[in-house]
Design a protein around this motif. Sequence first.
Motif, PDB file in Angstrom:
ATOM      1  N   PRO A   1       4.218  48.732  21.848  1.00 54.62           N
ATOM      2  CA  PRO A   1       3.224  48.896  20.778  1.00 54.62           C
ATOM      3  C   PRO A   1       3.889  48.895  19.394  1.00 54.62           C
ATOM      4  N   GLU A   2       5.109  49.451  19.334  1.00 49.53           N
ATOM      5  CA  GLU A   2       5.825  49.450  18.041  1.00 49.53           C
ATOM      6  C   GLU A   2       6.035  48.018  17.548  1.00 49.53           C
ATOM      7  N   MET A   3       6.376  47.125  18.478  1.00 48.40           N
ATOM      8  CA  MET A   3       6.624  45.723  18.100  1.00 48.40           C
ATOM      9  C   MET A   3       5.341  45.046  17.651  1.00 48.40           C
ATOM     10  N   GLU A   4       4.257  45.299  18.374  1.00 48.04           N
ATOM     11  CA  GLU A   4       2.973  44.705  17.965  1.00 48.04           C
ATOM     12  C   GLU A   4       2.558  45.251  16.597  1.00 48.04           C
ATOM     13  N   PHE A   5       2.803  46.545  16.404  1.00 47.76           N
ATOM     14  CA  PHE A   5       2.441  47.204  15.148  1.00 47.76           C
ATOM     15  C   PHE A   5       3.117  46.520  13.957  1.00 47.76           C
ATOM     16  N   VAL A   6       4.416  46.300  14.065  1.00 49.83           N
ATOM     17  CA  VAL A   6       5.134  45.706  12.928  1.00 49.83           C
ATOM     18  C   VAL A   6       4.754  44.240  12.734  1.00 49.83           C
ATOM     19  N   ALA A   7       4.424  43.551  13.834  1.00 49.83           N
ATOM     20  CA  ALA A   7       4.016  42.143  13.708  1.00 49.83           C
ATOM     21  C   ALA A   7       2.746  42.055  12.867  1.00 49.83           C
ATOM     22  N   ILE A   8       1.747  42.887  13.215  1.00 46.08           N
ATOM     23  CA  ILE A   8       0.490  42.906  12.450  1.00 46.08           C
ATOM     24  C   ILE A   8       0.777  43.305  11.010  1.00 46.08           C
ATOM     25  N   ARG A   9       1.642  44.294  10.854  1.00 41.72           N
ATOM     26  CA  ARG A   9       1.941  44.835   9.522  1.00 41.72           C
ATOM     27  C   ARG A   9       2.558  43.777   8.605  1.00 41.72           C
ATOM     28  N   GLU A  10       3.475  42.975   9.171  1.00 39.02           N
ATOM     29  CA  GLU A  10       4.157  41.972   8.352  1.00 39.02           C
ATOM     30  C   GLU A  10       3.220  40.841   7.919  1.00 39.02           C
ATOM     31  N   ASN A  11       2.174  40.583   8.723  1.00 37.81           N
ATOM     32  CA  ASN A  11       1.280  39.460   8.401  1.00 37.81           C
ATOM     33  C   ASN A  11       0.322  39.756   7.251  1.00 37.81           C
ATOM     34  N   LEU A  12       0.024  41.036   7.020  1.00 35.42           N
ATOM     35  CA  LEU A  12      -0.834  41.428   5.888  1.00 35.42           C
ATOM     36  C   LEU A  12      -2.153  40.653   5.819  1.00 35.42           C
ATOM     37  N   ARG A  13      -2.727  40.352   6.969  1.00 36.17           N
ATOM     38  CA  ARG A  13      -4.032  39.668   7.023  1.00 36.17           C
ATOM     39  C   ARG A  13      -4.044  38.402   6.166  1.00 36.17           C
ATOM     40  N   ARG A  14      -2.937  37.683   6.186  1.00 36.32           N
ATOM     41  CA  ARG A  14      -2.794  36.516   5.318  1.00 36.32           C
ATOM     42  C   ARG A  14      -3.824  35.437   5.670  1.00 36.32           C
ATOM     43  N   ARG A  15      -3.983  35.185   6.976  1.00 37.51           N
ATOM     44  CA  ARG A  15      -4.908  34.125   7.398  1.00 37.51           C
ATOM     45  C   ARG A  15      -6.316  34.427   6.897  1.00 37.51           C
ATOM     46  N   GLU A  16      -6.766  35.677   7.138  1.00 34.35           N
ATOM     47  CA  GLU A  16      -8.114  36.072   6.704  1.00 34.35           C
ATOM     48  C   GLU A  16      -8.258  35.891   5.191  1.00 34.35           C
ATOM     49  N   TYR A  17      -7.221  36.265   4.456  1.00 34.98           N
ATOM     50  CA  TYR A  17      -7.290  36.158   2.993  1.00 34.98           C
ATOM     51  C   TYR A  17      -7.470  34.711   2.564  1.00 34.98           C
ATOM     52  N   LEU A  18      -6.656  33.823   3.124  1.00 37.40           N
ATOM     53  CA  LEU A  18      -6.717  32.414   2.720  1.00 37.40           C
ATOM     54  C   LEU A  18      -8.054  31.806   3.076  1.00 37.40           C
TER      55      LEU A  18
END
Lengths: 636, 636
Positions: free
Chosen positions: B149-166
Amino acid sequence: MTARDFRADDAHVDQAAIQPLPASKKIYVQGSRPDLRVPMREISLTDTTLNGGVEANPPVTVYDTSGLYTDPDARIDIRKGLPELRAPWIDERGDTERLAQLTSAFGRSRLADASLDPLRFELVRTPRRARAGSNVTQMHYARQGIVTPEMEFVAIRENLRRREYLESLRASGPQGEKMAAFMTRQHPGESFGASIPAEITPEFVRDEIARGRAVIPANINHPEVEPMIIGRNFLVKINGNIGNSAVTSSINEEVDKMTWGIRWGADTIMDLSTGKHIHETREWIIRNSPVPIGTVPIYQALEKVNGKAEDLTWELFRDTLIEQAEQGVDYFTIHAGVRLAHVPLTANRMTGIVSRGGSIMAKWCLSHHQENFLYTRFDDICQIMKAYDVSFSLGDGLRPGSVWDANDEAQLAELKTLGELTQIAWKHDVQVMIEGPGHVPMQLIKENMDKQLEWCDEAPFYTLGPLTTDIAPGYDHITSAIGAAQIGWYGTAMLCYVTPKEHLGLPNKADVKEGIITYKLAAHAADLAKGHPGAQIRDNALSKARFEFRWEDQFNLGLDPDRAREFHDETLPKDSAKVAHFCSMCGPHFCSMKITQDVRDFAARQGIAEQDALRQGMETKAIEFKKGGGKLYDKV
Amino acid sequence: MTARDFRADDAHVDQAAIQPLPASKKIYVQGSRPDLRVPMREISLTDTTLNGGVEANPPVTVYDTSGLYTDPDARIDIRKGLPELRAPWIDERGDTERLAQLTSAFGRSRLADASLDPLRFELVRTPRRARAGSNVTQMHYARQGIVTPEMEFVAIRENLRRREYLESLRASGPQGEKMAAFMTRQHPGESFGASIPAEITPEFVRDEIARGRAVIPANINHPEVEPMIIGRNFLVKINGNIGNSAVTSSINEEVDKMTWGIRWGADTIMDLSTGKHIHETREWIIRNSPVPIGTVPIYQALEKVNGKAEDLTWELFRDTLIEQAEQGVDYFTIHAGVRLAHVPLTANRMTGIVSRGGSIMAKWCLSHHQENFLYTRFDDICQIMKAYDVSFSLGDGLRPGSVWDANDEAQLAELKTLGELTQIAWKHDVQVMIEGPGHVPMQLIKENMDKQLEWCDEAPFYTLGPLTTDIAPGYDHITSAIGAAQIGWYGTAMLCYVTPKEHLGLPNKADVKEGIITYKLAAHAADLAKGHPGAQIRDNALSKARFEFRWEDQFNLGLDPDRAREFHDETLPKDSAKVAHFCSMCGPHFCSMKITQDVRDFAARQGIAEQDALRQGMETKAIEFKKGGGKLYDKV
């Protein structure tokens, strides 16, 4: 207080700007003629006491831009202005004449306006201009093979009595000898084409100026200036901007910002005033400035047409150039590279045109659908520049206003044009600097320098920052210092400072100081990285003081002794602390630097033999280690 | 107030640290399981009005290190500490056990000391440790192919919802489409080996950790931590140091510095306390910290032997490691590279050994004339690290203390040793970071990165600055930000901040904020230069707001909205000014950005055809120009 409220009789110098810096003495290095005395600042240091023995630390000489303001022997009266240091040099050349009256119609009209008398600087002399057919630029003299007093002045100034310092250092004892060795040996590293001799000679200066690789901005109508040189084979210089605007500030405030800026190290000052009384404010600043003054004449021209860019004409601009040249402005930012054809290239930018001068000319080009008159009249402008020795600072009116727009088609098209214009100016023996960005992410900075060197044939580059990110309004002195230090290392000759107020408001005096110190350290970091032969001296002297807990010396050798002392005293107020062999980071109980001294004493006791043995040991171990397949422990 | 005066009952959070930032909303991105919610900060923006039309500017999501403190729905009580976010994840792995009591003798003695009750944090639970034979490091799981879960957590965190924003940007209108194109297209430039995917997947995280190229510092006894990742293929991180000393400050002050530091963006916090009550202070900090906490255990060990380095023993140090590991420290700085043979190499330095840990171990080595026990016992240390998942931060005890000493024999010999130790730690699946300098002139910075990547096999580099000159005490946050931005660009994964008080005293809260913001902008400048796929978004959103005079949006998108607003209001206090289409730089009379909009409208009216014509014109002219031998005017 507005300019209107200002009264010349009340004009006074800022007391804070005329106190000598702590442990500092103003000295003058005598040149080849009695009236050639080059000012420097000498910082005296305390002795080092190491196990019993005492060793003197010779004083360190640093570059001094503060003029007479920090000379206790000088009588400062800003209503009188500074003495005419260069007058005899200019006279002797016999190629200038005194004018009966101002050439500029606008200048004459201001002089005739009695309502301005109360706030006018009382200048007794009339302006100079080159005699018909004469060219009075430093570049012209240099190309004739003439070494002017200005050239000798900057040569002495750049050397900072380095040879004398190293001699006294060697004489001070074994520690001193070691330090001298450190300071003369250079670290390796890429210098990107800069090659700075260990000792600058007047002939070297002449050669660099003749080649166009350096400029000495020194208008014949600014005899008060202490000559300085801008070029990539010299110390990196910084510029501080001042200037009131339609919204704020008064004449005395602007003079204060100037004296305050040079106290902390501004090598030149640009007066970017856009408000009322530009003409009068400028006179006060130039008459009291020991550093070159730059302006953007189009700002004042725009005022004259009430802000309507489309109403600008060559005749009006020409009159403005002459008005300012006869006041003594040392360099003009001229946006002659903003060509009609370049303007549409900015239409799809993130932030369009952010240079004020650039947008003024862009608007003019579009409204008239004509080529920029600064471009078509460039030859005529050169005629004016060489009659007063005003240097060009060819403006980058299309510089990026955001990191996204960096190095785009519009910016590079303009840079190429500035290179063409440089060749024209040089044909007139007019000195030239090239202005650069702006906002540039780190990985695109070097391309700016490389293209500038190539396209502008090594004319000195003069950049604004560049800012390396746009997400920190309020901290743009730092976002830009990161870019400034890098581009200075790559070869930029002068860095235009950015204050914490950039993009937000007009800098006050605290902002001016913050911006200046930030840029001094960036410029010095660039000097170190370029391998400037003398740059290491101040770092090493300060590091030695720090290591030996000579707190006062550490403060006094820094760029801002006042702040260093203040920060120290916040945690350890007592004077005793300043001689204590510890600091608040570790406390009296334990200190790493103390331990290092034990280590050093130990190593000394063990002697070199011991050290070699240990070294041997390490090497053998390393070899065994490799033999053993890089395993430290077999169990692993 | 000293720690003695401090009372647990009075412990309170700093109100300034728990106000949400302006126009900002705490959001949580849901992961693959209900208890995996990744915190981010969403900054809402106002609309753009352009000639009649209105276009929405979608909110921008930024990285959020501030934890629950900025969540209005959270009940904050630092006497209770933060919720145990990771507890279920650790439980489910079933490879840890709860200990009946503390393993550390020292820890037990402190617990038994009733005189400490008033200032002790009331921890109800007992510590965890790996079951016998288990290895609980994230690296171990990664190498087993397990995505935690720690790995999934940081993966989501690093993406910063970029796709949704664009997506929302494209949907917002033509301007938005243009912006989206800007933000996805990258500038060219050297990335020095970093390769960051457009979207970070949990599998990518797992792979980087297995490879040793990234670490997730997350002690099983720090379940309160919000996982974050440190590696050069992720966002560049920054560390903020806090810690009282023998001379100053109290427990609540240190907790305040922590909450204050993470509010402004500290990704990890190092507690460098050296005074009394180190143990109790650390407990308060860890229980209330959502970011990883690092320490230098040798500091506390030294306290235990009353500052006499020679009295240090492996047994005492081992007990200290376990004491801190069971409190939940996420990474330890261990100076195992300070080998006996390296010590004499520092004897002829300008500033000897300036690292506290380095000098402690050097003194120990010399007094006993034995190899550093941290080196000889490194294998035993690894056994402890993997039982709690404490990450190594291999200390650079021989880092230079002045730019002169940079990249010398001692520093490089130690770095090479750290590379050897990295291989040993990795054999134990223990996560490793490598600490780096310090004081380095710009031209020597890259060599540090290149050698570290080569000798330490791409383990994450974690540098202190480096400072690029020593002449600016009081401004070393800036001398070092210049070096930090560069080394971050070259590949350093985390930058340890430097405050304005460096070398002079202990930072107060204002200094902590100044240091954090300075390093956030340096880290971001590095992300931009590395071509991080998302880094441009915030710059562009802010630049667009600036260009459109959306002042509030410009402030709110910045790293320090408070200061930006304050600076703006100094010159233009009225609220009306914040919607005015001008700023104090130019005043209402004239504004370059206003003119640019005219230019843009003009270009639009003229249409593309016109632009092409102009471009054509320019090209033809350029060709003629070249034909004409580069002369602009024949008369020249």
